[in-house]
Write a protein that holds these residues in place. Structure first.
Motif, PDB file in Angstrom:
ATOM      1  N   HIS A  37      -6.356  11.163  -7.424  1.00 18.19           N
ATOM      2  CA  HIS A  37      -6.814  12.297  -7.218  1.00 18.19           C
ATOM      3  C   HIS A  37      -7.649  12.818  -8.257  1.00 18.19           C
ATOM      4  CE1 HIS A  37      -5.728  12.940  -2.909  1.00 18.19           C
ATOM      5  NE2 HIS A  37      -4.711  12.217  -3.193  1.00 18.19           N
ATOM      6  N   ASP A  38      -7.338  12.617  -9.457  1.00 21.09           N
ATOM      7  CA  ASP A  38      -7.888  13.271 -10.479  1.00 21.09           C
ATOM      8  C   ASP A  38      -9.596  12.970 -10.673  1.00 21.09           C
ATOM      9  OD1 ASP A  38      -5.508  14.647 -11.620  1.00 21.09           O
ATOM     10  OD2 ASP A  38      -5.358  13.134 -13.206  1.00 21.09           O
ATOM     11  N   GLY A  39      -9.707  11.854 -10.220  1.00 20.41           N
ATOM     12  CA  GLY A  39     -11.180  11.462  -9.860  1.00 20.41           C
ATOM     13  C   GLY A  39     -11.839  12.186  -9.019  1.00 20.41           C
ATOM     14  N   MET A  40     -11.164  12.314  -7.842  1.00 22.29           N
ATOM     15  CA  MET A  40     -11.817  13.268  -7.003  1.00 22.29           C
ATOM     16  C   MET A  40     -12.339  14.669  -7.462  1.00 22.29           C
ATOM     17  SD  MET A  40     -10.780  13.533  -2.709  1.00 22.29           S
ATOM     18  CE  MET A  40     -10.265  11.972  -2.975  1.00 22.29           C
ATOM     19  N   ALA A  41     -11.407  15.196  -8.148  1.00 22.09           N
ATOM     20  CA  ALA A  41     -11.470  16.648  -8.715  1.00 22.09           C
ATOM     21  C   ALA A  41     -12.720  16.700  -9.599  1.00 22.09           C
ATOM     22  CB  ALA A  41     -10.211  16.982  -9.223  1.00 22.09           C
TER      23      ALA A  41
ATOM     24  N   ALA B 107       0.952  -1.209   0.038  1.00 23.15           N
ATOM     25  CA  ALA B 107       0.193  -0.153  -0.002  1.00 23.15           C
ATOM     26  C   ALA B 107       0.770   1.123  -0.024  1.00 23.15           C
ATOM     27  CB  ALA B 107      -1.046  -0.016   1.192  1.00 23.15           C
ATOM     28  N   ALA B 108       0.300   2.169  -0.409  1.00 20.70           N
ATOM     29  CA  ALA B 108       1.068   3.758  -0.467  1.00 20.70           C
ATOM     30  C   ALA B 108      -0.168   4.675  -0.396  1.00 20.70           C
ATOM     31  CB  ALA B 108       1.621   3.943  -1.788  1.00 20.70           C
ATOM     32  N   VAL B 109       0.002   5.934  -0.154  1.00 18.45           N
ATOM     33  CA  VAL B 109      -0.743   6.989   0.025  1.00 18.45           C
ATOM     34  C   VAL B 109      -0.531   8.309  -0.333  1.00 18.45           C
ATOM     35  CG1 VAL B 109       0.078   7.645   2.384  1.00 18.45           C
ATOM     36  CG2 VAL B 109      -2.232   7.963   1.717  1.00 18.45           C
ATOM     37  N   HIS B 110      -1.364   9.185  -1.099  1.00 11.94           N
ATOM     38  CA  HIS B 110      -0.913  10.591  -1.308  1.00 11.94           C
ATOM     39  C   HIS B 110      -1.878  11.354  -0.763  1.00 11.94           C
ATOM     40  CE1 HIS B 110      -0.387  14.002  -4.047  1.00 11.94           C
ATOM     41  NE2 HIS B 110       0.565  13.733  -3.559  1.00 11.94           N
ATOM     42  N   VAL B 111      -1.736  12.617  -0.046  1.00 12.62           N
ATOM     43  CA  VAL B 111      -2.348  13.503   0.561  1.00 12.62           C
ATOM     44  C   VAL B 111      -2.525  14.822  -0.143  1.00 12.62           C
ATOM     45  CG1 VAL B 111      -3.108  14.813   2.732  1.00 12.62           C
ATOM     46  CG2 VAL B 111      -2.022  12.519   2.825  1.00 12.62           C
ATOM     47  N   MET B 112      -3.591  15.436  -0.623  1.00 15.44           N
ATOM     48  CA  MET B 112      -3.892  16.578  -1.261  1.00 15.44           C
ATOM     49  C   MET B 112      -4.756  17.647  -0.565  1.00 15.44           C
ATOM     50  SD  MET B 112      -3.929  15.749  -5.474  1.00 15.44           S
ATOM     51  CE  MET B 112      -3.764  17.690  -5.781  1.00 15.44           C
ATOM     52  N   GLY B 113      -5.414  17.182   0.567  1.00 21.02           N
ATOM     53  CA  GLY B 113      -6.188  17.979   1.253  1.00 21.02           C
ATOM     54  C   GLY B 113      -5.626  18.834   2.160  1.00 21.02           C
ATOM     55  N   GLY B 114      -6.000  19.897   2.897  1.00 18.34           N
ATOM     56  CA  GLY B 114      -5.157  20.561   3.779  1.00 18.34           C
ATOM     57  C   GLY B 114      -5.498  20.481   5.210  1.00 18.34           C
ATOM     58  N   ALA B 115      -6.521  19.534   5.337  1.00 15.69           N
ATOM     59  CA  ALA B 115      -6.711  19.238   6.740  1.00 15.69           C
ATOM     60  C   ALA B 115      -6.834  17.674   7.181  1.00 15.69           C
ATOM     61  CB  ALA B 115      -8.037  19.947   7.354  1.00 15.69           C
TER      62      ALA B 115
END
Length: 329
Positions: free
Chosen positions: A255-259, A40-48
């Protein structure tokens, strides 16, 4: 690209998902686990963001695999759901071996649902028990919408929820997504019932309505939530054999899918993050081409999963927002 047999993240063979929720609390927990440890891996793009043990998922860290991932409501209190999942895994003999000791590796992330109308008058933290119950319930099929970690989720205008989707590529590789939709932004266009994610919908999995003929004029988005009150957290998974570095790239692409599905997304108010998971079952025949296709599929699946989570939400006593199904056609 077509949906897998279940159109769930568990179309990745070996993965299982369990939900547990408390209707009075208006909150819950979702656990993804597998028959054996997985990468597993992770990437964070939100500010909180609110997370536990995500640092060890970096490509340069020692632990190569994890035993489960936990998605929870409850803000900081919800991180304790990982304790319950760890207890269940330890009882099953799972965990990273250090001499005679075993330590289950269970990273987690939370959403803020403490002001959603649920009763939060508990004395003892309920999330460890919910984490254990979610792990114990893990199976190939599971509920969407007002379930698990999505039980108390909300968006900028509607109830949120737990969503999932999958896709099978032409070469047989499978990708899936799981999302807890608790965003500042909206999943629907203006005041309509139509989803921003409509261009990526397969069949009529979230209503089949398509995009509107015209779009509302651009305007500054209203902020119905305050700093730290939101967050969409997600897991994308594949049976392709990817290491932690490749999975981190897959999470970034997802993350493109989230946007695509939430407008706006990745704001200072949200703790948006994506875990990426590989079962390692299928070697890549063309690593560069496959990485390109997997990233696109992961983004598309996540957009669909987000829309499905909102689409599947159901009314409950004390709700402060309507459900998608309550909107007028």
């Amino acid at each position: 690209m077509k949906p897998g047999p279940l159109n769930l993240i568990t179309d990745i063979a070996g993965l299982r998902v369990g939900n547990a929720a408390d209707a009075r609390l208006k909150s819950g927990v979702t656990v993804l686990t597998a028959d054996r440890p997985f990468t597993a891996a992770v990437h964070v793009m939100g500010g909180a963001p609110g997370t536990r043990e995500t640092d060890l998922l970096a490509p340069d860290k020692l632990v190569a695999q994890v035993d489960a991932l936990v998605l929870s409501g409850g803000s900081g209190f919800g991180l304790a759901a990982c304790d319950g999942a760890m207890a269940g895994l330890r009882a099953a003999g799972r965990g990273f071996a250090v001499g005679s000791a075993r330590v289950p590796i269970v990273p987690g992330a939370i959403v803020f649902d403490l002001l959603n109308g649920g009763e939060k008058d508990w004395t003892d933290n309920p999330y460890p028990a919910l984490g254990r119950a979610a792990l114990d319930a893990a199976a190939a099929t599971f509920a969407l919408g007002t379930a698990g970690a999505g039980a108390g989720a909300t968006t900028g205008n509607l109830k949120g929820g737990l969503g999932s989707a999958s896709a099978v590529l032409s070469d047989g590789l499978t990708v899936g997504a799981l999302a807890v939709v608790n965003a500042v932004g909206r999943a629907t266009v203006g005041d309509s019932r139509r989803f921003w994610a409509a261009p990526w919908e397969l069949g009529d999995e979230f209503g089949g309505l398509g995009l509107p003929a015209s779009f509302p004029a651009a305007r500054e988005p209203a902020t119905a939530k305050r700093m730290g009150e939101a967050t969409t957290i997600a897991i994308v998974a594949t049976d392709a054999a990817l290491d932690k570095a490749a999975l981190q790239r897959l999470a970034i692409a997802a993350h493109d899918g989230m946007a695509r599905a939430l407008v706006p997304s990745h704001t200072p108010f949200d703790g948006d993050l994506v875990f990426a998971v590989s079962s390692g079952a299928r070697p890549l025949s063309d690593p560069a081409r496959d990485a390109f296709l997997l990233g696109h599929a992961a983004a598309s699946c996540l957009a669909r999963a987000i829309a499905r989570g909102v689409h599947a939400a159901v009314p409950a006593p004390g709700d402060r927002q309507p459900c998608w199904r309550d909107l007028r056609p």
